[in-house]
Design a protein around this motif. Structure first.
Motif, PDB file in Angstrom:
ATOM      1  N   LYS A 183      -8.085 -29.962   7.067  1.00  0.00           N
ATOM      2  CA  LYS A 183      -7.055 -29.141   6.437  1.00  0.00           C
ATOM      3  C   LYS A 183      -6.957 -27.787   7.149  1.00  0.00           C
ATOM      4  O   LYS A 183      -5.867 -27.279   7.387  1.00  0.00           O
ATOM      5  N   PHE A 184      -8.114 -27.244   7.512  1.00  0.00           N
ATOM      6  CA  PHE A 184      -8.100 -25.949   8.193  1.00  0.00           C
ATOM      7  C   PHE A 184      -7.328 -26.070   9.512  1.00  0.00           C
ATOM      8  O   PHE A 184      -6.429 -25.289   9.797  1.00  0.00           O
ATOM      9  N   ALA A 185      -7.704 -27.059  10.305  1.00  0.00           N
ATOM     10  CA  ALA A 185      -7.066 -27.218  11.621  1.00  0.00           C
ATOM     11  C   ALA A 185      -5.571 -27.446  11.470  1.00  0.00           C
ATOM     12  O   ALA A 185      -4.750 -26.852  12.185  1.00  0.00           O
ATOM     13  N   GLU A 186      -5.224 -28.283  10.509  1.00  0.00           N
ATOM     14  CA  GLU A 186      -3.800 -28.586  10.321  1.00  0.00           C
ATOM     15  C   GLU A 186      -3.025 -27.376   9.827  1.00  0.00           C
ATOM     16  O   GLU A 186      -1.907 -27.114  10.275  1.00  0.00           O
ATOM     17  N   LEU A 187      -3.645 -26.633   8.930  1.00  0.00           N
ATOM     18  CA  LEU A 187      -2.946 -25.470   8.382  1.00  0.00           C
ATOM     19  C   LEU A 187      -2.732 -24.408   9.462  1.00  0.00           C
ATOM     20  O   LEU A 187      -1.659 -23.809   9.555  1.00  0.00           O
ATOM     21  N   ILE A 188      -3.744 -24.189  10.273  1.00  0.00           N
ATOM     22  CA  ILE A 188      -3.590 -23.198  11.347  1.00  0.00           C
ATOM     23  C   ILE A 188      -2.473 -23.650  12.296  1.00  0.00           C
ATOM     24  O   ILE A 188      -1.634 -22.847  12.720  1.00  0.00           O
ATOM     25  N   SER A 189      -2.450 -24.938  12.605  1.00  0.00           N
ATOM     26  CA  SER A 189      -1.395 -25.445  13.495  1.00  0.00           C
ATOM     27  C   SER A 189      -0.025 -25.228  12.857  1.00  0.00           C
ATOM     28  O   SER A 189       0.914 -24.771  13.513  1.00  0.00           O
ATOM     29  N   GLU A 190       0.040 -25.528  11.577  1.00  0.00           N
ATOM     30  CA  GLU A 190       1.310 -25.418  10.874  1.00  0.00           C
ATOM     31  C   GLU A 190       1.790 -23.958  10.805  1.00  0.00           C
ATOM     32  O   GLU A 190       2.947 -23.657  11.106  1.00  0.00           O
ATOM     33  N   ILE A 191       0.861 -23.073  10.449  1.00  0.00           N
ATOM     34  CA  ILE A 191       1.230 -21.661  10.338  1.00  0.00           C
ATOM     35  C   ILE A 191       1.653 -21.125  11.703  1.00  0.00           C
ATOM     36  O   ILE A 191       2.649 -20.416  11.841  1.00  0.00           O
ATOM     37  N   THR A 192       0.892 -21.464  12.719  1.00  0.00           N
ATOM     38  CA  THR A 192       1.218 -20.993  14.070  1.00  0.00           C
ATOM     39  C   THR A 192       2.608 -21.491  14.464  1.00  0.00           C
ATOM     40  O   THR A 192       3.421 -20.727  15.000  1.00  0.00           O
ATOM     41  N   GLU A 193       2.859 -22.750  14.176  1.00  0.00           N
ATOM     42  CA  GLU A 193       4.159 -23.338  14.519  1.00  0.00           C
ATOM     43  C   GLU A 193       5.284 -22.614  13.764  1.00  0.00           C
ATOM     44  O   GLU A 193       6.306 -22.239  14.344  1.00  0.00           O
ATOM     45  N   ASP A 194       5.059 -22.401  12.479  1.00  0.00           N
ATOM     46  CA  ASP A 194       6.061 -21.696  11.663  1.00  0.00           C
ATOM     47  C   ASP A 194       6.380 -20.341  12.260  1.00  0.00           C
ATOM     48  O   ASP A 194       7.529 -19.916  12.323  1.00  0.00           O
ATOM     49  N   ILE A 195       5.344 -19.632  12.641  1.00  0.00           N
ATOM     50  CA  ILE A 195       5.566 -18.264  13.093  1.00  0.00           C
ATOM     51  C   ILE A 195       6.112 -18.240  14.516  1.00  0.00           C
ATOM     52  O   ILE A 195       6.926 -17.379  14.848  1.00  0.00           O
ATOM     53  N   ARG A 196       5.725 -19.204  15.306  1.00  0.00           N
ATOM     54  CA  ARG A 196       6.371 -19.316  16.622  1.00  0.00           C
ATOM     55  C   ARG A 196       7.871 -19.473  16.424  1.00  0.00           C
ATOM     56  O   ARG A 196       8.676 -18.916  17.156  1.00  0.00           O
ATOM     57  N   ARG A 197       8.215 -20.265  15.425  1.00  0.00           N
ATOM     58  CA  ARG A 197       9.618 -20.564  15.189  1.00  0.00           C
ATOM     59  C   ARG A 197      10.376 -19.316  14.709  1.00  0.00           C
ATOM     60  O   ARG A 197      11.453 -19.009  15.198  1.00  0.00           O
ATOM     61  N   ILE A 198       9.794 -18.572  13.766  1.00  0.00           N
ATOM     62  CA  ILE A 198      10.545 -17.413  13.255  1.00  0.00           C
ATOM     63  C   ILE A 198      10.390 -16.186  14.139  1.00  0.00           C
ATOM     64  O   ILE A 198      11.090 -15.200  13.959  1.00  0.00           O
ATOM     65  N   GLY A 199       9.460 -16.259  15.086  1.00  0.00           N
ATOM     66  CA  GLY A 199       9.351 -15.183  16.067  1.00  0.00           C
ATOM     67  C   GLY A 199       8.466 -14.046  15.616  1.00  0.00           C
ATOM     68  O   GLY A 199       7.895 -14.072  14.521  1.00  0.00           O
ATOM     69  N   PRO A 200       8.328 -13.049  16.491  1.00  0.00           N
ATOM     70  CA  PRO A 200       7.462 -11.918  16.173  1.00  0.00           C
ATOM     71  C   PRO A 200       7.981 -11.154  14.964  1.00  0.00           C
ATOM     72  O   PRO A 200       9.170 -11.181  14.662  1.00  0.00           O
ATOM     73  N   PHE A 201       7.069 -10.455  14.286  1.00  0.00           N
ATOM     74  CA  PHE A 201       7.460  -9.695  13.096  1.00  0.00           C
ATOM     75  C   PHE A 201       8.038  -8.365  13.564  1.00  0.00           C
ATOM     76  O   PHE A 201       7.421  -7.309  13.423  1.00  0.00           O
TER      77      PHE A 201
END
Lengths: 149, 276, 342, 656
Positions: A115-133
């Motif tokens: 779950k940890f590995a998947e969540l980090i992948s998912e969050i990273t992917e999400d944020i890559r998609r929405i771009g820098p803050f």
């Protein structure tokens, strides 16, 4: 060609569950993106909302806060207190215009390496998609603090 | 007899009988529209006490002046429901003893000022309960609704604009009866969690932290908004927090003096839909 | 014959100045949102405003001012001093009380050291002051020996025309002259009647106040506690005051880099005089309010021969608990008069 | 100035295979405050540790970062090495660049960059670490056991037999608890009194056990090894030292019609009485609620007949303050009030009794001397209906949990009854038969197969009286049809519930309760005997419904926990605990509420003449477990957590 955007992600985790879960992801050799930096705390009860703000000030594009599932807290109920704080602070951040995707909360037990590995992948992917803050970065730029050496 | 007269004579009696050592109320201000807090200790001064719909300031915070209550004597205070709730919270947080607070209760309904019966904070529980029920049904005000309808980026821009005006005078904190910390977190510089500079980042941090510290404690008295010299809609943040704790934890601040703080208590089945 | 500037050509004036690379600032907005901001056209300005909520001082002494950037390396620390850029500014539409405050603070900032941050901005700015036609109930410039058409601290004084369509222009300083020469083509010679300046009633006898404050016996007077009993110690009055100038120096940073800033501070704050030991020489709000009044009407005069107040009235106008300098000085003056009688 | 040593471990190929350790070393060498940065194949090996020790000594390091595997793996190893070299072990931190870096990232550049950043931020943290020293607390080798039932007696005996001192507090006038009320015990059907009484006597005569009956715990303060306990010795009006237990007073007492609590109201007792004939100590107390003298001011018959002048009507409650090192809570359970089941007619029909009442009827020492008779007319019942789960497993009206013992004792009742009355017929309404336990399933089968217990799977919906008999209507869910049974007596297997004042006691002790009021263990699986409060242990049914063997086992387990605590002169505790800044604390007590361990106390700050200026929070180092929940609550930042302090974390985050 400019380099693809790689977000900076900071995770605040309790040592008994999520940190151990992250260790398990390691011992299981699960792969996830390297964007995350983990800050280890004794308990989710110790995770102050200030940490999240400071991570954002240091340019984090995403933040994860994670600990033991309800009922599993090593300190009996640190995570129940944490949950209330998160509820309130999460709502506040969203009301202030911090997108939901930027600050995430999760329960990850010591057994949930996957779950940890998947969540980090998912969050990273999400944020890559929405771009820098960028909106937050603009506030940091406004302070005029110089870049490090 | 008008309520103003009624409370004037009550105040006079309380002081004359030595039942209270001081009456904290309202007096005429510099202009006809203004009312100001006043501290009466002599029965003959009670004619200065005013009570009408312009008396908006929540006076409860004055009771925490260092040393004021330390002699164990009582003080009478003009308080609206929000003020009584403030007393409950301050008592729950051990900042005062409600037995020392003699209440002259009133409620402002549009332009009318009405009496609220009761002497001690505990006497107002029904009124407070009614407020809670009303608060549950209360729709967000226009600006809040507009904000909720925005996307995150728009909301961020909105607040950025508002916070950019903040001059970091801390009037919001000083006016707030819940901000009684001996040392405010912003004044702790080891470490300096909250940037003290009045740049937008520092202003954002300050206002978020204050809203967080008031979550489950704010009685929505409006002192902060009235004090803010640059009219930042602080009430929006505090109201959002109040709504959140009410919805998530059924917590309405200041129900009684034994209420546990929302953020120092929990239920095992608290909602957690946002947690992954 | 006088020089006149008509409202209709103001936008052209702005354009001329801007063309020269000057930034034009004017009062904009309403109520709490009002302040001086950069404008391009005359319509953006709000000249109907009696007084902006925030003061002119912000343009010279910002709320937060970067002084020094630093970067930390293994063996050395690199520093970089920040100075405000010397870019010319036209500040159009100040009020006499705010402009006078700049002149009052000049003394302070050129006292034991010469404050570059202040003077760089002072010297590169031209202040056009518009004389007031209508005061409000809080105005009290006349009590301080000033007037709604005082030219103190201004580079150009503008007297509104009776018709409301422009101003009669009176250069005060060389900087003023120079700024006017850039817009010569938009100025007219004429004899339009100017509106009478506002009549601001005198609210207290300043001399009497000074005498009372100078009397050392009054330092411990219970009056200080009584007058400030309702003060909540918010810094509003000081932050909105055009002459208040206290600041704190703060470092913001981490291991790698940081910035040293000059931030506004206020004598109303408990922390202002708090010692590390926990002892606070000004432990009560009464002591703090006394400090503020003494500083403005006793110490400052003693040092610079001028009081640190221009009578703008903001302290009273915006006080959340209806306090302010006015009532305090009125009471003090009355006390002095009474003691003189007895 | 900080002088930090950074030691980057290759872990063979585990780290070095992905992370360019030389690059990490180079980057950290250039980090402010780092005095030495080196790499090595295995820092956990002897030569590796030696290298660290050498660097600590030679470079006079003020902090150490080992960038290696998870701190959960070798933090202890490296801290020990540092300590051996003279550096306080808490000035060593571990940067996890294996489990959370080299093992999970494929791209070497990214992994290297991350390893550098992780290490740097921990360098920033360790710069702010302070020396911490284990907290040592003395251990008072005296245990308090609360509750004198079988669990409490067992725990007390185990501790006492191992040489520990024990104070055994029982609120009734005699030891024994519920077990003393039972007739025979499953699954062996040996007489409860026969096995219980010797234990009671042993406990009362043990040189290491101080027995305080008719006493209650009033107040508990302090922490593990160092509790201060105040016990209320209730006024007995009989001097136990003088009383010989002859029983003359009970014979002569005019108040003879008082329903006996011990006999569940089925028998009678006097106002001056012992709870039961075999009571330990066998010395009566006067129940002032019923005593004629206390009610009318006249009588004192007991005083007159007492040959040893043991009666003293002037007696008052006394208090005893005890220094205690560990506490075993064994306060047992109660039987649920069955009145809530109107359909079962309890209280309405005399012949509807609870399981515990049936025990008294079946007991040789009971009101009927072991003869099962109907309470209404004393007749011997022919048909007895047993209703299981009369309260248990019923979220709607009763309790949601299983009381665990009812299946067994109902089977036992049916068997006992069959043995006493060969004509007898018993019918048992049940939901499920839960007979997990040594010899248990065999036992219930025996009841059905050999002792003629008629099991009906289904619940009872109604019960009424008809022609002097009880009619029980229920459903037989196996046959799928309603059944009606004519019974002479109905026995309800009522639920086990916590003692009514369990929450009050929990508050006194600073331990938790579950939703029902059973005391909470520290961890359901791994620490079932400990409470979250160090030094307080649980035994028996006060924690959850239990039968005798389970209670005894847990009591011995609790005793072993106490004994392992008593095996040390002093306790060493991790110094990762909270500390409060009294100067800035406003005393709002949010931390007190938030603390899971009741570790925060209220402390008076006084001036030189002792006047209280204000009250502030004070962390009890003996109780604090170091979670930091209080720190996050504290709005003024007054409380901080050593080892994870605000300064350390600020630096760590700002160093990212």
């Amino acid at each position: 060609m400019s380099e693809p955007f790689e977000p900076k992600i900071v995770a605040f985790v309790c040592t008994y569950c999520t940190y151990a879960g992250a260790d398990l992801a390691g011992t299981s050799r699960l792969k996830y993106p390297s964007n995350v930096r983990i800050v280890r705390l004794p308990c989710t009860g110790r995770i102050s909302p200030m940490f999240i703000l400071k991570a954002l000030q240091k340019g984090a594009d995403g933040v994860l806060v994670s600990g033991c599932h309800p009922g599993d807290c090593h300190f009996d109920h640190g995570n129940y207190h944490a949950r209330r704080r998160w509820t309130v602070f999460n709502s506040l951040l969203q009301f202030a215009g911090v997108p939901e995707e930027r600050v995430r909360f999760s329960w990850i037990s010591a057994a949930e390496g996957r779950k940890f590995a998947e969540l980090i992948s998912e969050i990273t992917e999400d944020i890559r998609r929405i771009g820098p803050f960028e909106q937050y970065h603009a506030l940091i730029a406004e302070t005029g603090s110089p870049a490090p050496l | 007899m008008s309520l103003q007269e009624h409370y004037r004579s009550q105040a006079r009696e309380l002081l004359a009988a030595g039942a209270v050592k001081m009456v904290v109320g309202y007096a005429e201000g510099t202009t006809p529209e203004r009312r100001r807090p006043v501290f009466i200790t002599e029965p003959e001064e009670c004619s200065r006490l005013v009570l009408d719909a312009r008396c908006r300031t929540n006076l409860a915070g004055y009771l925490l002046r260092e040393g004021l209550l330390s002699d164990g004597r009582e003080i009478a205070v003009y308080l609206s429901t929000e003020g009584v709730r403030t007393i409950n919270i301050l008592a729950a947080e051990s900042q005062l003893s409600s037995a020392q607070v003699r209440i002259l209760g009133f409620e402002i309904d549009r332009d009318e000022v009405k009496a609220m019966e009761g002497k001690r904070a505990a006497d107002f529980s029904e009124a407070i309960l009614a407020h809670k029920e009303r608060r549950k049904k209360q729709a967000p005000d226009e600006l809040a609704a507009k904000l909720e309808a925005m996307n995150a980026a728009e909301r961020f821009t909105f607040w950025q604009g508002e916070f950019s005006r903040c001059i970091k005078c801390y009037a919001c904190r000083q006016a707030c009866p819940m901000c009684w910390c001996r040392r405010c977190v912003v004044d702790n510089n080891q470490p300096q969690w909250v940037n003290t500079s009045s740049h937008t980042l520092g202003n954002l941090e300050w206002n978020l932290v204050r809203a967080f510290h008031l979550a489950g404690r704010c009685v929505e008295c409006g002192n902060c908004g009235r004090a803010c010299p640059v009219d930042i809609p602080l009430h929006l943040l505090n109201r959002k927090m109040t709504g959140e704790v009410l919805e998530a934890f059924d917590h309405y601040p200041g129900m009684d003096e034994h209420q546990e703080p929302a953020l120092a208590s929990f239920r095992k089945d608290d909602p957690e839909t946002f947690i992954l | 014959m006088a020089t006149l500037l008509y409202l209709e050509s103001l936008s052209d004036c702005f354009a001329s100045w801007r063309k020269e690379g000057l930034t034009v600032l004017a009062p904009v907005g309403e109520g709490a949102l009002s302040g001086f901001r950069e404008v391009e056209r005359a319509e953006e300005a709000n000249f109907d405003l009696l007084i902006t909520r925030t003061t002119l001082k912000e343009l010279f002494f910002p709320r937060t001012e970067p002084m020094l950037g630093y970067r930390i390396g293994k063996r050395e620390i690199e520093t970089e001093e920040f100075m405000p850029p010397v870019e010319g500014r036209i500040i159009f539409g100040a009020r006499a009380c705010d402009s006078a405050a700049m002149a009052i603070d000049d003394a302070l900032f050129d006292w034991d050291y010469h404050d570059e941050y202040w003077f760089r901005r002072r010297e590169s700015s031209v202040v056009f002051t518009i004389a007031c036609r209508e005061p409000d109930e809080f105005c009290m410039c006349t009590s301080l020996g000033l007037s709604p058409d005082s030219a103190k601290g201004s580079d150009v004084l503008l007297r509104p025309l009776e018709a409301g369509n422009g101003w009669q222009v009176e250069p005060v300083t060389d900087r003023g002259h120079k700024a006017l020469s850039s817009i010569e083509q938009h100025l007219r010679e004429g004899s339009g009647a100017t509106a009478a300046p506002a009549e601001v009633p005198v609210k207290f006898d300043l001399e009497a106040c000074r005498s009372w404050l100078a009397n050392k016996e009054n330092f411990e007077s219970p009056f200080w506690r009584e007058i400030s009993e309702r003060c909540i110690g918010c810094g509003s009055c000081t932050y909105l005051c055009p002459t208040c100038h206290c600041f704190d120096i703060q470092d913001e940073g981490d291991t790698y880099q940081g910035i040293r800033r000059k931030n506004w501070d206020s004598c109303s704050f408990q922390l202002f005089t708090m010692h590390t030991s926990g002892h606070n020489p000004r432990a009560t709000q009464g002591a703090r309010w006394r400090q503020r009044i003494m500083h403005k009407f006793n110490y400052y005069g003693g040092k610079f021969d001028v009081d640190s107040c221009t009578g703008c009235g903001r302290c009273t106008r915006e006080c959340p608990v209806d306090m302010g300098v006015t009532e305090t000085l009125q009471t003090i003056a009355a006390k002095q008069k009474q003691s003189e009688r007895t | 100035m900080a002088r930090i040593g950074v030691f980057v471990c290759h872990c063979g190929e585990n780290i070095a295979g992905r992370v360019d350790c030389s690059k990490v070393v180079l980057a950290l060498e250039n980090h402010p405050g780092v005095s030495v940065a080196t790499e090595y194949k295995y820092f956990c090996s002897d030569p590796g540790q030696e290298a660290i020790k050498k660097a600590v000594r030679e470079e006079n390091l003020t902090g150490v970062i080992v960038a290696a595997c998870s701190p959960r793996m070798h933090e202890a190893t490296f801290r020990k090495a540092c300590a051996a070299a003279g550096l306080n072990p808490y000035l060593c931190e571990i940067a996890n660049i294996r489990e959370q870096c080299s093992w999970v990232h494929e791209n070497p550049d990214e992994a290297t960059r991350k390893a550098i950043e992780i290490t740097r931020s921990l360098v920033e943290k360790v710069k702010r670490n302070s020396e911490l020293h284990p907290i040592e607390v003395p251990v008072t080798k005296r245990a308090l056991v609360i509750g004198g039932g079988i669990a409490g007696i067992q725990a007390a005996l185990d501790i006492a037999n191992a040489g520990g001192e024990v104070v055994l507090v029982e609120r009734e006038a005699s030891l024994g608890g519920h077990m003393a009320q039972l007739s025979e015990t499953f699954p062996t059907l040996d007489c409860s009194q026969c096995i219980m009484t010797p234990r009671m006597v042993e406990a009362s005569q043990h040189p290491n056990i101080r027995l305080l009956t008719y006493s209650e715990v009033e107040k508990v303060e302090g922490f593990i090894g160092n509790f201060r306990v105040r016990v209320r010795l209730k006024a007995r009006y009989v001097d136990p030292a003088a009383c010989t237990g002859c029983g003359d007073c009970m014979q002569k007492c005019p108040q003879k019609k008082i329903p006996s609590e011990f006999d569940c109201g089925l028998g009678k007792r006097t106002a001056i009485s012992t709870p039961f004939a075999q009571a330990v100590p066998n010395k009566p107390v006067i129940d002032s609620r019923y005593c004629t003298y206390f009610k009318n001011g006249k009588c004192k018959v007991c005083e007159k007949v007492c040959q040893t002048n043991a009666i003293n009507f002037e007696m008052e409650d006394e208090f005893l303050d005890l220094e205690i090192g560990a506490i075993v809570v064994a306060t047992g359970f109660q039987v649920q009030d069955t009145a809530l089941y109107g359909e079962y007619g309890y209280g309405r029909y005399a012949d509807v009794v609870t399981g515990l009442q049936f025990e008294r009827l079946a007991s040789a020492s009971g009101p009927t001397a072991g003869k099962v008779q109907r309470p209404s007319d004393g007749a011997e019942p022919k048909t007895v209906v047993f209703i299981q789960c009369a309260g248990s497993r019923d979220p709607a009206k009763g309790v949601p949990y299983c009381s665990k013992i009812c299946c067994m004792y109902t089977a036992k009742h049916a068997m006992l009854y069959a043995h006493k009355n060969h004509e007898a017929e018993s019918r048992i309404f049940y939901m499920d038969i839960r007979a997990a336990g040594k010899g248990y399933d065999e036992f219930t089968r025996r009841a059905a197969e050999e002792d003629n217990a008629g099991y009906i799977r289904g619940r009872v919906s109604k019960l009424w009286e008809e022609n002097g008999r009880l009619v029980v209507r229920g459903a037989d869910t196996l046959l799928g049809r309603p059944v009606e049974v004519q019974a002479d007596m109905v026995v309800l297997a009522t639920a086990m519930v916590p003692q009514p004042d369990a929450r009050e006691l929990a508050k006194k002790l600073g331990i938790g309760c579950d939703d029902y009021g059973f005391f909470s263990e520290a961890h359901m699986k791994l620490r079932p005997v400990e409470t979250a409060t160090a030094g307080i242990f649980l035994a028996g049914a006060c924690q959850s419904p239990k039968d005798i063997p389970d209670s005894v086992a847990q009591a011995s387990a609790a005793a072993s926990k106490v004994l392992s605590l008593f095996s040390r002169e002093r306790l060493e505790r991790e110094p990762v605990i909270a500390r409060n800044n009294e100067a800035t604390c406003s005393g709002c007590w949010g931390c007190v509420l938030a603390c899971p361990f009741n570790a925060i106390e209220k402390k008076d700050l006084t001036d030189r003449s002792g006047n209280v200026l204000r009250r502030v929070a004070s962390v009890n180092a003996g109780l604090c477990q170091g979670c930091g929940t209080c720190v996050t609550f504290c709005r003024s930042n007054s409380i901080d957590l050593a080892g994870f302090s605000e300064k350390q974390l600020f630096a760590e985050v700002m160093g990212l």
